[in-house]
Every structure is written in C-alpha cells, then in structure tokens.
Design a protein around this motif. Structure first.
Motif, PDB file in Angstrom:
ATOM      1  N   THR A  65       0.802  -1.231   0.000  1.00  0.00           N
ATOM      2  CA  THR A  65       0.000   0.000   0.000  1.00  0.00           C
ATOM      3  C   THR A  65       0.832   1.278   0.000  1.00  0.00           C
ATOM      4  N   HIS A  66       2.123   1.190   0.297  1.00  0.00           N
ATOM      5  CA  HIS A  66       2.915   2.424   0.391  1.00  0.00           C
ATOM      6  C   HIS A  66       3.961   2.538  -0.715  1.00  0.00           C
ATOM      7  N   ASN A  67       3.909   1.622  -1.692  1.00  0.00           N
ATOM      8  CA  ASN A  67       4.803   1.698  -2.850  1.00  0.00           C
ATOM      9  C   ASN A  67       6.284   1.652  -2.464  1.00  0.00           C
ATOM     10  N   GLN A  68       6.586   0.944  -1.354  1.00  0.00           N
ATOM     11  CA  GLN A  68       7.983   0.855  -0.920  1.00  0.00           C
ATOM     12  C   GLN A  68       8.570  -0.527  -1.209  1.00  0.00           C
ATOM     13  N   ILE A  69       7.722  -1.441  -1.634  1.00  0.00           N
ATOM     14  CA  ILE A  69       8.162  -2.804  -1.959  1.00  0.00           C
ATOM     15  C   ILE A  69       7.299  -3.240  -3.131  1.00  0.00           C
ATOM     16  N   ARG A  70       7.797  -4.169  -3.961  1.00  0.00           N
ATOM     17  CA  ARG A  70       6.968  -4.583  -5.093  1.00  0.00           C
ATOM     18  C   ARG A  70       7.033  -6.088  -5.311  1.00  0.00           C
TER      19      ARG A  70
ATOM     20  N   THR B 231       2.600  -9.242  -0.459  1.00  0.00           N
ATOM     21  CA  THR B 231       3.971  -9.567  -0.062  1.00  0.00           C
ATOM     22  C   THR B 231       4.214 -11.074   0.105  1.00  0.00           C
ATOM     23  N   PHE B 232       5.482 -11.457  -0.153  1.00  0.00           N
ATOM     24  CA  PHE B 232       5.958 -12.823   0.068  1.00  0.00           C
ATOM     25  C   PHE B 232       7.038 -12.791   1.139  1.00  0.00           C
ATOM     26  N   GLY B 233       6.985 -13.756   2.061  1.00  0.00           N
ATOM     27  CA  GLY B 233       7.868 -13.741   3.227  1.00  0.00           C
ATOM     28  C   GLY B 233       9.212 -14.409   3.038  1.00  0.00           C
ATOM     29  N   GLY B 234       9.759 -14.859   4.150  1.00  0.00           N
ATOM     30  CA  GLY B 234      11.161 -15.235   4.221  1.00  0.00           C
ATOM     31  C   GLY B 234      11.510 -16.690   3.964  1.00  0.00           C
ATOM     32  N   TYR B 235      10.542 -17.548   3.647  1.00  0.00           N
ATOM     33  CA  TYR B 235      10.897 -18.923   3.285  1.00  0.00           C
ATOM     34  C   TYR B 235      11.365 -18.849   1.819  1.00  0.00           C
ATOM     35  N   SER B 236      12.465 -18.216   1.595  1.00  0.00           N
ATOM     36  CA  SER B 236      12.852 -17.823   0.245  1.00  0.00           C
ATOM     37  C   SER B 236      14.344 -17.532   0.199  1.00  0.00           C
ATOM     38  N   GLN B 237      14.872 -17.479  -1.037  1.00  0.00           N
ATOM     39  CA  GLN B 237      16.323 -17.355  -1.205  1.00  0.00           C
ATOM     40  C   GLN B 237      16.828 -15.926  -1.061  1.00  0.00           C
ATOM     41  N   LYS B 238      16.020 -14.972  -1.485  1.00  0.00           N
ATOM     42  CA  LYS B 238      16.524 -13.595  -1.585  1.00  0.00           C
ATOM     43  C   LYS B 238      15.359 -12.626  -1.475  1.00  0.00           C
ATOM     44  N   THR B 239      15.634 -11.422  -0.944  1.00  0.00           N
ATOM     45  CA  THR B 239      14.585 -10.411  -0.929  1.00  0.00           C
ATOM     46  C   THR B 239      15.197  -9.024  -1.039  1.00  0.00           C
ATOM     47  N   THR B 240      14.332  -8.055  -1.334  1.00  0.00           N
ATOM     48  CA  THR B 240      14.751  -6.656  -1.421  1.00  0.00           C
ATOM     49  C   THR B 240      13.748  -5.837  -0.624  1.00  0.00           C
ATOM     50  N   ILE B 241      14.250  -5.105   0.360  1.00  0.00           N
ATOM     51  CA  ILE B 241      13.363  -4.373   1.276  1.00  0.00           C
ATOM     52  C   ILE B 241      13.964  -2.986   1.535  1.00  0.00           C
ATOM     53  N   ARG B 242      13.083  -2.005   1.694  1.00  0.00           N
ATOM     54  CA  ARG B 242      13.532  -0.636   1.931  1.00  0.00           C
ATOM     55  C   ARG B 242      14.359  -0.558   3.218  1.00  0.00           C
ATOM     56  N   GLN B 243      15.408   0.251   3.188  1.00  0.00           N
ATOM     57  CA  GLN B 243      16.368   0.327   4.297  1.00  0.00           C
ATOM     58  C   GLN B 243      15.716   0.639   5.651  1.00  0.00           C
ATOM     59  N   ASP B 244      14.603   1.373   5.641  1.00  0.00           N
ATOM     60  CA  ASP B 244      13.935   1.754   6.893  1.00  0.00           C
ATOM     61  C   ASP B 244      13.434   0.551   7.698  1.00  0.00           C
ATOM     62  N   PHE B 245      13.323  -0.611   7.047  1.00  0.00           N
ATOM     63  CA  PHE B 245      12.747  -1.779   7.732  1.00  0.00           C
ATOM     64  C   PHE B 245      13.788  -2.885   7.963  1.00  0.00           C
ATOM     65  N   ILE B 246      15.056  -2.520   7.759  1.00  0.00           N
ATOM     66  CA  ILE B 246      16.144  -3.497   7.920  1.00  0.00           C
ATOM     67  C   ILE B 246      16.787  -3.308   9.297  1.00  0.00           C
ATOM     68  N   ILE B 247      17.067  -4.431   9.954  1.00  0.00           N
ATOM     69  CA  ILE B 247      17.715  -4.404  11.275  1.00  0.00           C
ATOM     70  C   ILE B 247      19.153  -4.911  11.103  1.00  0.00           C
ATOM     71  N   LYS B 248      20.077  -4.269  11.805  1.00  0.00           N
ATOM     72  CA  LYS B 248      21.480  -4.709  11.758  1.00  0.00           C
ATOM     73  C   LYS B 248      21.681  -5.793  12.809  1.00  0.00           C
TER      74      LYS B 248
END
Ligand code: NAP
Ligand code: ZN
Ligand code: ZN
Length: 363
Positions: free
Chosen positions: A129-134, A140-157
């Motif tokens: 809904t916010h055009n930050q992921i496609r 959306t598709f979750g993490g049972y997956s090989q690779k993903t791309t997510i906006r930096q604001d939602f990434i944890i170090k």
C-alpha cells in the motif's frame, strides 16, 4: 521509490490451505535507491506462519495463495541502493514483521510503525500500500525464500557477535515480548512478570524479562516444561490447568504477557495479578472473552493487547540480546520438514524450541 524491474528467486509456498509446501519461483522488485537486497540464510517459523498459511485468522485476515510465510528473516547483504549508507554488502541483517509503513504519521514519527495510522504492510500476505516494496501479485511474500529486497527503513542490523541462525526469532518472537515489557515498565527491572505459554514467544519473554532484572513466573499447561523454563530464567512455575497451582501464586504479578496460540479463558490468569497489574493479550485468541468488570474494579487491573514492535525498538531488542547473551533455543530444519513442523506447532508439545528454516540447506 523502487525501480520498475523485477528479478526471480525461489520460495517455499503453499498454494492452498490444504496443500503441501512446494518450491516455486517468485518475482521481487529490483533494488531501488533506498533498498537493501540480501540473501536470506535463515528464517524462523512463528506460530503466526501456521495460522496464516492454514487460513485460520478469518474474519480478521484472509490468506492469499500462493502464500510464502516467514517474518523472522536473517541474512547477508548482496546489494544496496545509492541512498543507502547504513548498510553495505556483506553485512548481517534481518527483517521482522513489517516491510512498509507511511513513515509520516504520528505513530511512525515516534517509532511505532507497528501502529501506523495508515496501516503497516506485513512481510507476507499483505497488500502493498505504500509503494515501498513490489511483487507482481501486489501482495507480499515472506522469508521462506532465497533472496529479498526491502527498503532500508525496515532493515535491522545483526550485531557482529550474534549468530545469524539465532537472529531471526528475535525479529518476531523477541520484539513481540520486548516491546510490551518496555512499554509496561519491565525494562528498568524490579517487577514481577508472568509469561503464559512457554513456546517460541514465551521462551524469549522469560529470557528477556529475567535479563531486565524482573522476577519471572512461567505459566504453562505442560508440567514437563518446568525444568526448561527455570533453566532460562523463570523463578516460579505455575501449571495453568491446576487450580491449586494458580491459587498458590494469586495476586503476585504486576504484568502478564499471554502468548497462548488458541482461544482460552483468561480469568484464571487475572487472579494472578496484583492491584494495578496488567494482562497483555499477544497470542491469537480470536474468540470473544467474558470478564467480570467487578474483578477488574476491585483490583484496578487492566486487560490490554500488544502487537510486535517498531523498527527502532527491534534494533534495541537485538542489541539488548547481544549484550545480555540472550539467544533463543532453536532447531534448524530443511524445507521438506515444514509440514511436520506445522503439525508439531498445531499440537500440544513439550518442547520450547523455535524451529528455524535453513535456506541454503533446503535448496
Ligand atoms: P508456539 O511456539 O506454538 O507457542 C504457543 C504456546 O501456547 C504453546 O507452547 C503452549 O504453551 C500454549 N498452547 C498451545 N496450545 C494450547 C492450548 N490448546 N491450550 C493452552 N495453551 C496452549 O507459538 P508462538 O510462535 O510462541 O506464538 C504464540 C501466539 O502468538 C500465536 O498465536 C501467534 O500467532 C501469536 N503472535 C502474536 C504476535 C503479536 O504481535 N501479538 C507476534 C507473534 C506471534 P504451554 O505448553 O506452555 O502451555
Ligand atoms: Zn511472528
Ligand atoms: Zn504511519
């Protein structure tokens, strides 16, 4: 905003409520200027994955198929966009339950993206809904997956010292306990905390509350979990199905976090609260409850709820875990075991491990 391009990656999906998991190709949006692309190495398996993959959360949420669950992602950065300075290729990172929020409303501005007034987008099974992921499907598709791309604001170090295979569960199970503990005053220690349900969330709740300096009572339907609960920080253990065990701890707790994954009567737990104590509903108790107003009146107790936690608080949570050597008990599995693990979570079992999907071992 992301680019218009897509790349293909593989994922483990259910194509119907009854179906088995199968390996499918999915499309993810190419890495735009504000995005971080990473190889998912591990993904924790939350009971919410089971609820959603099995379409159990109606009328609150309808499951879209194919469904790729997973919101406890841990991996290694492979590409960053031109505006990204906080992350670089090779960094250990993670993502929890949120991949979009408006970032402008009052709640987002104070770091509570989980309560975004314009709605947060969940890591899977959520309309974008916010055009930050496609994705090509628009959800959306979750993490049972090989690779993903997510906006930096939602990434944890992920702190360097923290094992990647144990990091994923911190991003849902951990933060879902850390956030209400912080909100209701446990972070400064010295209060009595009860954790109902000693499963994936429960084990993190016990460890976190004990490390914060609180006295922890584990409350379980399974007497066999007493030794495990005490070994990770509980000082008391209550068997919730035994009225004598409940009565023995009456009016002792300031805060109760209820993580039970099915609807259940919360009245016996309310009797454990001290005056001014709060019971926080966290598990998927979908059925309406009957609670006597008079019981709350005589004790000034509150019944509340809490959902996951904001991105800044999630970073605080894993940093707290790293500093205090809090690591979830996990069991690594490969994708061919997903059906069996879901059955285990649906049944009653005496184990307190968080199952974690090993992505590279599942190829
Ligand atoms: P889990 O590992 O399966 O643990 C749930 C625990 O609930 C079990 O270990 C068990 O504890 C208890 N339980 C299960 N069936 C029961 C029954 N029939 N009667 C009484 N107790 C029962 O699940 P989880 O991953 O920790 O998730 C727990 C719940 O929280 C799920 O409903 C999940 O969807 C929800 N959740 C909510 C949030 C949020 O933000 N609010 C975030 C994540 C997950 P004992 O054996 O000790 O009794
Ligand atoms: Zn979860
Ligand atoms: Zn917002």
């Amino acid at each position: 905003m992301s680019t218009e391009e897509f790349y293909e990656t593989w994922a483990f999906a259910k194509s119907s409520k009854e179906g088995e998991f199968e390996k499918i190709k999915i499309a993810r949006g190419e890495t735009g200027p504000d995005d971080v692309e990473f190889d998912i190495k591990f993904c924790g398996i939350c009971h919410s994955d089971v609820h959603i993959a099995q379409d159990e959360l109606q009328p609150f949420m309808k499951t879209k198929y194919p469904c790729v669950p997973g919101h406890e992602l841990a991996g290694v950065v492979t590409k960053v966009g031109s505006n990204v300075s906080k992350f670089k290729v090779g960094d250990k990172v993670g993502v929890g339950c949120i991949v979009e929020a408006c970032l402008k409303c009052e709640q987002c501005q104070k770091g509570c993206e989980e309560y975004c007034l314009n709605g947060h987008t969940m890591t899977y099974n959520s309309d974008i809904t916010h055009n930050q992921i496609r994705t090509k499907t628009g959800y959306t598709f979750g993490g049972y997956s090989q690779k993903t791309t997510i906006r930096q604001d939602f990434i944890i170090k992920v702190p360097d010292s923290y094992p990647l295979e144990q990091a994923g569960p911190v991003f849902c199970a951990g933060i879902t306990m850390f956030s209400p503990l912080k909100h209701w005053g446990a972070l400064k220690g010295g209060i009595n905390v009860g954790i109902v349900g000693v499963g994936g969330l429960g084990q993190m709740g016990i460890r976190l509350a004990a490390a914060m300096g609180c006295k922890v009572t584990a409350i379980s339907t399974s007497p066999k979990k007493e030794a495990a609960a005490k070994s990770i920080g509980a000082s008391n253990f209550v068997v919730s199905s035994d009225p004598k065990s409940i009565a023995g701890q009456a009016k002792t707790l300031d805060l109760i976090l209820d993580t039970v994954s099915v609807s259940h009567d919360i009245n016996p737990y309310l009797s454990l609260l001290r005056v001014d104590g709060t019971m926080v509903m966290i598990g998927a108790a979908l059925e309406p409850q009957q609670i006597r107003g008079a019981q709350l009146m005589f004790t000034r107790n509150s019944v509340a709820g809490s959902i996951i936690g904001g991105i800044g608080t999630t970073q605080e949570c894993i940093d707290f875990c790293a500093k205090n050597d809090i690591k979830p008990s996990i069991e690594l599995i490969t994708a061919d075991k997903l059906g069996k693990v879901y059955e285990t979570l649906l049944g009653k079992n005496d184990s307190i491990v968080r199952f974690v999907l090993d992505i590279d071992a599942s190829v």
